[in-house]
Every structure is written in structure tokens, then in C-alpha cells.
Design a protein around this motif. Structure first.
Motif, PDB file in Angstrom:
ATOM      1  N   GLU A 122      97.196  61.529  37.521  1.00  0.00           N
ATOM      2  CA  GLU A 122      96.450  61.739  36.279  1.00  0.00           C
ATOM      3  C   GLU A 122      97.100  62.811  35.417  1.00  0.00           C
ATOM      4  O   GLU A 122      97.174  62.679  34.184  1.00  0.00           O
ATOM      5  N   ARG A 123      97.613  63.867  36.036  1.00  0.00           N
ATOM      6  CA  ARG A 123      98.324  64.917  35.294  1.00  0.00           C
ATOM      7  C   ARG A 123      99.538  64.327  34.591  1.00  0.00           C
ATOM      8  O   ARG A 123      99.796  64.616  33.415  1.00  0.00           O
ATOM      9  N   ALA A 124     100.293  63.504  35.321  1.00  0.00           N
ATOM     10  CA  ALA A 124     101.490  62.891  34.755  1.00  0.00           C
ATOM     11  C   ALA A 124     101.133  61.926  33.633  1.00  0.00           C
ATOM     12  O   ALA A 124     101.791  61.908  32.581  1.00  0.00           O
ATOM     13  N   ARG A 125     100.090  61.145  33.823  1.00  0.00           N
ATOM     14  CA  ARG A 125      99.698  60.167  32.806  1.00  0.00           C
ATOM     15  C   ARG A 125      99.277  60.863  31.514  1.00  0.00           C
ATOM     16  O   ARG A 125      99.681  60.451  30.417  1.00  0.00           O
ATOM     17  N   GLN A 126      98.491  61.914  31.637  1.00  0.00           N
ATOM     18  CA  GLN A 126      98.027  62.630  30.442  1.00  0.00           C
ATOM     19  C   GLN A 126      99.190  63.324  29.725  1.00  0.00           C
ATOM     20  O   GLN A 126      99.257  63.324  28.490  1.00  0.00           O
ATOM     21  N   ALA A 127     100.097  63.923  30.487  1.00  0.00           N
ATOM     22  CA  ALA A 127     101.232  64.624  29.881  1.00  0.00           C
ATOM     23  C   ALA A 127     102.147  63.652  29.141  1.00  0.00           C
ATOM     24  O   ALA A 127     102.592  63.923  28.023  1.00  0.00           O
ATOM     25  N   LEU A 128     102.433  62.503  29.732  1.00  0.00           N
ATOM     26  CA  LEU A 128     103.290  61.518  29.087  1.00  0.00           C
ATOM     27  C   LEU A 128     102.611  60.897  27.868  1.00  0.00           C
ATOM     28  O   LEU A 128     103.277  60.568  26.873  1.00  0.00           O
ATOM     29  N   ALA A 129     101.296  60.751  27.927  1.00  0.00           N
ATOM     30  CA  ALA A 129     100.564  60.169  26.802  1.00  0.00           C
ATOM     31  C   ALA A 129     100.701  61.024  25.545  1.00  0.00           C
ATOM     32  O   ALA A 129     100.680  60.499  24.424  1.00  0.00           O
ATOM     33  N   THR A 130     100.871  62.329  25.711  1.00  0.00           N
ATOM     34  CA  THR A 130     100.991  63.214  24.534  1.00  0.00           C
ATOM     35  C   THR A 130     102.271  62.945  23.749  1.00  0.00           C
ATOM     36  O   THR A 130     102.369  63.326  22.578  1.00  0.00           O
ATOM     37  N   ILE A 131     103.255  62.312  24.392  1.00  0.00           N
ATOM     38  CA  ILE A 131     104.510  61.978  23.675  1.00  0.00           C
ATOM     39  C   ILE A 131     104.644  60.468  23.487  1.00  0.00           C
ATOM     40  O   ILE A 131     105.720  59.972  23.160  1.00  0.00           O
ATOM     41  N   GLY A 132     103.568  59.747  23.732  1.00  0.00           N
ATOM     42  CA  GLY A 132     103.570  58.308  23.485  1.00  0.00           C
ATOM     43  C   GLY A 132     104.312  57.489  24.521  1.00  0.00           C
ATOM     44  O   GLY A 132     104.782  56.386  24.223  1.00  0.00           O
ATOM     45  N   VAL A 133     104.418  57.996  25.736  1.00  0.00           N
ATOM     46  CA  VAL A 133     105.101  57.285  26.815  1.00  0.00           C
ATOM     47  C   VAL A 133     104.068  56.867  27.861  1.00  0.00           C
ATOM     48  O   VAL A 133     103.222  57.666  28.275  1.00  0.00           O
ATOM     49  N   GLU A 134     104.156  55.620  28.290  1.00  0.00           N
ATOM     50  CA  GLU A 134     103.206  55.096  29.278  1.00  0.00           C
ATOM     51  C   GLU A 134     103.653  55.433  30.697  1.00  0.00           C
ATOM     52  O   GLU A 134     104.824  55.311  31.038  1.00  0.00           O
ATOM     53  N   LEU A 135     102.705  55.863  31.528  1.00  0.00           N
ATOM     54  CA  LEU A 135     102.963  55.941  32.956  1.00  0.00           C
ATOM     55  C   LEU A 135     102.606  54.576  33.526  1.00  0.00           C
ATOM     56  O   LEU A 135     101.435  54.229  33.669  1.00  0.00           O
ATOM     57  N   ALA A 136     103.619  53.780  33.828  1.00  0.00           N
ATOM     58  CA  ALA A 136     103.395  52.386  34.213  1.00  0.00           C
ATOM     59  C   ALA A 136     102.940  52.241  35.661  1.00  0.00           C
ATOM     60  O   ALA A 136     102.239  51.281  35.999  1.00  0.00           O
ATOM     61  N   ASP A 137     103.348  53.177  36.514  1.00  0.00           N
ATOM     62  CA  ASP A 137     102.983  53.067  37.928  1.00  0.00           C
ATOM     63  C   ASP A 137     103.293  54.373  38.644  1.00  0.00           C
ATOM     64  O   ASP A 137     104.062  55.206  38.151  1.00  0.00           O
ATOM     65  N   HIS A 138     102.665  54.534  39.770  1.00  0.00           N
ATOM     66  CA  HIS A 138     103.016  55.599  40.717  1.00  0.00           C
ATOM     67  C   HIS A 138     103.140  54.908  42.070  1.00  0.00           C
ATOM     68  O   HIS A 138     102.168  54.362  42.592  1.00  0.00           O
ATOM     69  N   ILE A 139     104.356  54.894  42.598  1.00  0.00           N
ATOM     70  CA  ILE A 139     104.645  54.167  43.829  1.00  0.00           C
ATOM     71  C   ILE A 139     104.908  55.158  44.955  1.00  0.00           C
ATOM     72  O   ILE A 139     105.707  56.081  44.817  1.00  0.00           O
ATOM     73  N   ILE A 140     104.204  54.938  46.059  1.00  0.00           N
ATOM     74  CA  ILE A 140     104.339  55.810  47.230  1.00  0.00           C
ATOM     75  C   ILE A 140     105.111  55.047  48.301  1.00  0.00           C
ATOM     76  O   ILE A 140     104.764  53.915  48.645  1.00  0.00           O
ATOM     77  N   VAL A 141     106.162  55.684  48.823  1.00  0.00           N
ATOM     78  CA  VAL A 141     107.062  55.048  49.781  1.00  0.00           C
ATOM     79  C   VAL A 141     106.933  55.734  51.137  1.00  0.00           C
ATOM     80  O   VAL A 141     106.859  56.966  51.209  1.00  0.00           O
TER      81      VAL A 141
END
Length: 225
Positions: free
Chosen positions: A190-209
Motif C-alpha cells: 500500500e505504501r508503494a502504491r500510494q507513492a507511485l500514484a503521486t507521480i502517475g505510475v501504476e503499481l501493477a503487482d507485488h509478487i512474492i517468491v
């Protein structure tokens, strides 16, 4: 000529004539160590490495500091053992990164499995994509201990801006071997999604390996909430 030179030349010629197919794992290590340990019996050192770690892959993924605890393994040999698999992985990723389109969780997950191969500590990667899902860059953001790595939000955003990404896929591994997301993973997402949204970039996924498998938060429905 030193006491080991004749043996070393025979081993080298054996490799040059037939590759590593006929080599036992400790013999392959012995040959590699020739180039970091010039005047010692590397066969003995190779056996000690195999006894300590149990397999060739475990030797090549062991931390440099721990490798130096093996008698006969100094800093140069430890760095060489660590360098070889990472150099091979870098070459494979460079080849795989040519015009790669990661427009599904399956494609992204399989690409990331290669990125995390051999990692013993938790690491965070950032994949930067264009609007069609083409991979623009794969960035290693940070490395933590065996159980955690802190996401650098500023670096995440900076990378996306500098590369001109339209979307980002965030990924990290669980060295414990369980790919299920934790509560901290959801907070980080959620932190990453909100931060990227401020510059108009989508967080498309978070993948755990973990352990040759992966879990996509996008597939789990998290991003549609």
C-alpha cells in the motif's frame, strides 16, 4: 614448476577437452579454485566446502563471510565463488530482458524466479514497464537479512521517474520458503502504491517468491479492492 602444477595442468586439459560433464562437483570446485589459490591443494579445500554446505549450489550461494571460515578459502577465493553464479545469472537476465513483455503475472513471476535464484537473504526488486507491459528495467532495490528487507520508497519512485515507467511490479522473496504474503507485505504494498500514484505510475503487482514458486497479489484480488 610447483608441486601441484602437473596435476593442475591435467585437470585444466581435461576440462578443455570435455567440459565439466565428467567432473564430480568437488572436482569442478577444485578447478575453479585454481584461479584464486595459486599454490595450495585446492582438492582438499573443495572437499571441505562440499562437507560444510552439502551441495555445489549451496557452496555457490553461501555468504562471502561464511565461505572464509573454511580452511584454505581466503577473500579472493570467496569472492570468486560468489561472483561466478551471479555473473551467470546476470548474463541470463540480460538475454531474457531483450524485448520481454511481462503482461501477465505468470510471465512476471517466471522472470522473477530467475532473479531470485540462489538468494539467501530477502531482496526487493522493481520491474519498470511501459504501457504495453514491456520490461524497461529490472532494479535491485535493497537486500536485508535472512528475514527482512526495508523498501526504499524514495528510490522506488526515483527509478520509475528516471526510466519513464508507466507501471511497476514490486517483488521480494521469502527465504523461509513460504510465498504467502504477510501483514507487513500488505502494508509495504500500500505504501508503494500510494507513492507511485503521486507521480502517475501504476503499481501493477507485488509478487512474492519462495522456494521456486511465487504468489501474485494481483491474482489474489488485492488490487481490485
Amino acid at each position: 614448476m610447483g608441486i601441484h602444477d602437473g596435476h593442475r595442468e591435467k585437470v585444466r586439459q581435461r576440462f578443455l577437452n570435455g567440459g565439466l560433464e565428467s567432473f564430480a562437483d568437488h572436482e569442478a570446485l577444485e578447478l575453479l579454485l585454481f584461479y584464486a589459490i595459486p599454490r595450495r591443494n585446492t582438492n582438499e579445500t573443495a572437499h571441505l566446502l562440499m562437507e560444510r554446505y552439502g551441495s555445489l549450489s549451496a557452496v555457490l550461494s553461501a555468504p562471502v563471510e561464511d565461505l572464509q571460515n573454511v580452511p584454505g578459502v581466503g577473500e579472493h577465493a570467496a569472492v570468486l565463488l560468489k561472483l561466478v553464479p551471479q555473473l551467470c545469472r546476470k548474463a541470463r537476465l540480460a538475454d531474457a530482458g531483450q524485448d520481454v513483455v511481462l503482461n501477465s503475472s505468470e510471465k512476471a513471476g517466471n522472470y522473477l524466479l530467475e532473479c531470485f535464484a540462489g538468494e539467501q537473504n530477502e531482496v526487493i526488486y522493481q520491474l519498470c514497464l511501459d504501457r504495453k507491459g514491456k520490461l524497461l528495467a529490472c532494479k535491485r532495490l535493497t537486500e536485508g537479512g535472512v528475514s527482512s528487507a526495508d523498501l526504499n520508497i524514495r528510490q522506488l519512485v526515483s527509478n520509475a521517474l528516471l526510466i519513464g515507467a508507466s507501471a511497476v511490479i514490486l517483488s521480494h522473496n521469502h527465504p523461509s520458503g513460504i510465498a504467502l504474503p504477510s501483514s507487513d507485505d500488505y502494508v509495504t504494498t500500500e505504501r508503494a502504491r500510494q507513492a507511485l500514484a503521486t507521480i502517475g505510475v501504476e503499481l501493477a503487482d507485488h509478487i512474492i517468491v519462495a522456494d521456486g514458486d511465487f504468489v501474485s497479489l494481483s491474482d489474489s484480488g488485492y488490487f481490485s479492492r
